[in-house]
Design a protein around this motif. Sequence first.
Motif, PDB file in Angstrom:
ATOM      1  N   GLN A  28       0.812  -1.305  -0.081  1.00 27.45           N
ATOM      2  CA  GLN A  28      -0.178   0.299   0.124  1.00 27.45           C
ATOM      3  C   GLN A  28       0.731   1.084  -0.007  1.00 27.45           C
ATOM      4  O   GLN A  28       2.162   1.208   0.123  1.00 27.45           O
ATOM      5  CB  GLN A  28      -0.923   0.060   1.099  1.00 27.45           C
TER       6      GLN A  28
ATOM      7  N   ASP B 104      -5.438  -6.646  -8.061  1.00 25.95           N
ATOM      8  CA  ASP B 104      -5.925  -6.419  -7.673  1.00 25.95           C
ATOM      9  C   ASP B 104      -5.599  -5.311  -6.867  1.00 25.95           C
ATOM     10  O   ASP B 104      -4.693  -4.954  -6.238  1.00 25.95           O
ATOM     11  CB  ASP B 104      -6.761  -6.825  -6.329  1.00 25.95           C
TER      12      ASP B 104
ATOM     13  N   GLN C 216     -15.676   2.050 -10.684  1.00 25.71           N
ATOM     14  CA  GLN C 216     -15.979   3.109  -9.710  1.00 25.71           C
ATOM     15  C   GLN C 216     -16.847   3.395  -8.832  1.00 25.71           C
ATOM     16  O   GLN C 216     -17.882   2.592  -9.142  1.00 25.71           O
ATOM     17  CB  GLN C 216     -15.665   4.073 -11.069  1.00 25.71           C
ATOM     18  N   SER C 217     -16.962   3.762  -8.053  1.00 27.40           N
ATOM     19  CA  SER C 217     -18.437   4.737  -7.159  1.00 27.40           C
ATOM     20  C   SER C 217     -19.225   4.588  -8.476  1.00 27.40           C
ATOM     21  O   SER C 217     -18.849   5.832  -8.729  1.00 27.40           O
ATOM     22  CB  SER C 217     -17.696   4.897  -6.036  1.00 27.40           C
TER      23      SER C 217
ATOM     24  N   PHE D 175      -3.767   3.645  -2.640  1.00 32.13           N
ATOM     25  CA  PHE D 175      -3.397   2.634  -3.103  1.00 32.13           C
ATOM     26  C   PHE D 175      -3.634   1.006  -2.020  1.00 32.13           C
ATOM     27  O   PHE D 175      -2.143   1.629  -1.126  1.00 32.13           O
ATOM     28  CB  PHE D 175      -2.671   2.863  -4.354  1.00 32.13           C
ATOM     29  N   GLN D 176      -3.688   1.015  -2.844  1.00 27.57           N
ATOM     30  CA  GLN D 176      -3.913  -0.739  -1.968  1.00 27.57           C
ATOM     31  C   GLN D 176      -3.751  -2.005  -3.259  1.00 27.57           C
ATOM     32  O   GLN D 176      -4.548  -2.396  -4.053  1.00 27.57           O
ATOM     33  CB  GLN D 176      -5.037  -1.015  -1.104  1.00 27.57           C
ATOM     34  N   TRP D 177      -2.582  -2.494  -2.736  1.00 28.38           N
ATOM     35  CA  TRP D 177      -1.748  -3.386  -4.172  1.00 28.38           C
ATOM     36  C   TRP D 177      -2.043  -4.611  -3.618  1.00 28.38           C
ATOM     37  O   TRP D 177      -1.694  -5.163  -2.407  1.00 28.38           O
ATOM     38  CB  TRP D 177      -0.878  -2.862  -4.616  1.00 28.38           C
TER      39      TRP D 177
ATOM     40  N   THR E   1      -6.540  -0.819  -5.316  1.00 26.94           N
ATOM     41  CA  THR E   1      -7.833   0.122  -5.495  1.00 26.94           C
ATOM     42  C   THR E   1      -7.444   0.955  -5.162  1.00 26.94           C
ATOM     43  O   THR E   1      -6.274   1.368  -3.995  1.00 26.94           O
ATOM     44  CB  THR E   1      -8.534  -0.678  -3.511  1.00 26.94           C
TER      45      THR E   1
ATOM     46  N   THR F 199     -13.119   5.094  -2.022  1.00 32.98           N
ATOM     47  CA  THR F 199     -12.639   3.978  -2.399  1.00 32.98           C
ATOM     48  C   THR F 199     -13.671   4.274  -4.429  1.00 32.98           C
ATOM     49  O   THR F 199     -14.671   4.564  -4.058  1.00 32.98           O
ATOM     50  CB  THR F 199     -12.805   2.867  -2.536  1.00 32.98           C
TER      51      THR F 199
ATOM     52  N   VAL G  62      -8.460   5.299  -3.733  1.00 32.06           N
ATOM     53  CA  VAL G  62      -8.773   5.413  -2.419  1.00 32.06           C
ATOM     54  C   VAL G  62      -8.033   6.972  -2.572  1.00 32.06           C
ATOM     55  O   VAL G  62      -6.971   7.948  -2.867  1.00 32.06           O
ATOM     56  CB  VAL G  62      -8.703   5.489  -1.482  1.00 32.06           C
TER      57      VAL G  62
ATOM     58  N   HIS H 275      -9.217  -5.206 -11.374  1.00 33.77           N
ATOM     59  CA  HIS H 275      -9.476  -6.805 -11.096  1.00 33.77           C
ATOM     60  C   HIS H 275      -9.347  -6.920 -12.448  1.00 33.77           C
ATOM     61  O   HIS H 275      -9.217  -6.851 -13.891  1.00 33.77           O
ATOM     62  CB  HIS H 275     -10.706  -7.292 -10.914  1.00 33.77           C
TER      63      HIS H 275
ATOM     64  N   VAL I  29     -12.168   0.244  -8.789  1.00 30.06           N
ATOM     65  CA  VAL I  29     -10.739  -0.984  -8.254  1.00 30.06           C
ATOM     66  C   VAL I  29     -11.182  -1.827  -9.372  1.00 30.06           C
ATOM     67  O   VAL I  29     -11.535  -1.584  -9.918  1.00 30.06           O
ATOM     68  CB  VAL I  29     -12.316  -1.549  -7.379  1.00 30.06           C
TER      69      VAL I  29
END
Length: 210
Positions: free
Chosen positions: A51, A81, A106-107, A71-73, A83, A91, A85, A96, A94
């Motif tokens: 992250q 994946d 997307q949100s 980001f989260q990886w 994400t 968020t 933020v 994949h 996302v």
Amino acid sequence: MMTTRPFSRRRALLTALSLSSILVLGGCATTGGAVQSAAPVAPYRDTLALQGSIGINYLRDGKRESLTGTFQWQQTPAATDVTLVSPTGQTVAVLHVTPQQASLQQSGQPLRTAADLDSLTTQTLGWSLPVAGLRDWLQGYATDAQGQRFSASPARNTVVTRDGWKVEYMTWQDEQAAVAQPKRIELTRLGAGEVEELAIRIALRPTVAE
């Protein structure tokens, strides 16, 4: 002067990610006078969790735009994946990615899919995220312009990849460590399809996947 485009469904990320955190990824200072370690990075891992912060600056249709966030990886041998933020913790996208297909959520928007992530992110976000390359680059590895495997170290910190990205390892978690780990990475590319110029700055806070 940098400008941001008005809100649209296609560019939702630009409004969700604030420019206010650009200083987080500001100057990447290098240590002056210190002897840099030539120790290579840790062995490559197919399964990994990371992250950190991300900043994007790109030129498209003559207009320069910037955005930042975190980001989260998560990667496994079969998939990646990501994400994205906003600085406020929302968020906003996302991703994949598998060798066969990429999807982007997307949100508040319908799920989008495509055969490759470059075209999907360019069409949806306005810039491309090189996830396939990042699987290597985030760990200090790359395939250079001659097709050879590159392993980074504090003393050997720049490579141009086979697909035209310049990858620079600006700082490290500990430059004198027996096994170096990247901390700040700068990625630049010219003529990246619809995007005339693209620069991505990443600051990593590594975590170990279970």
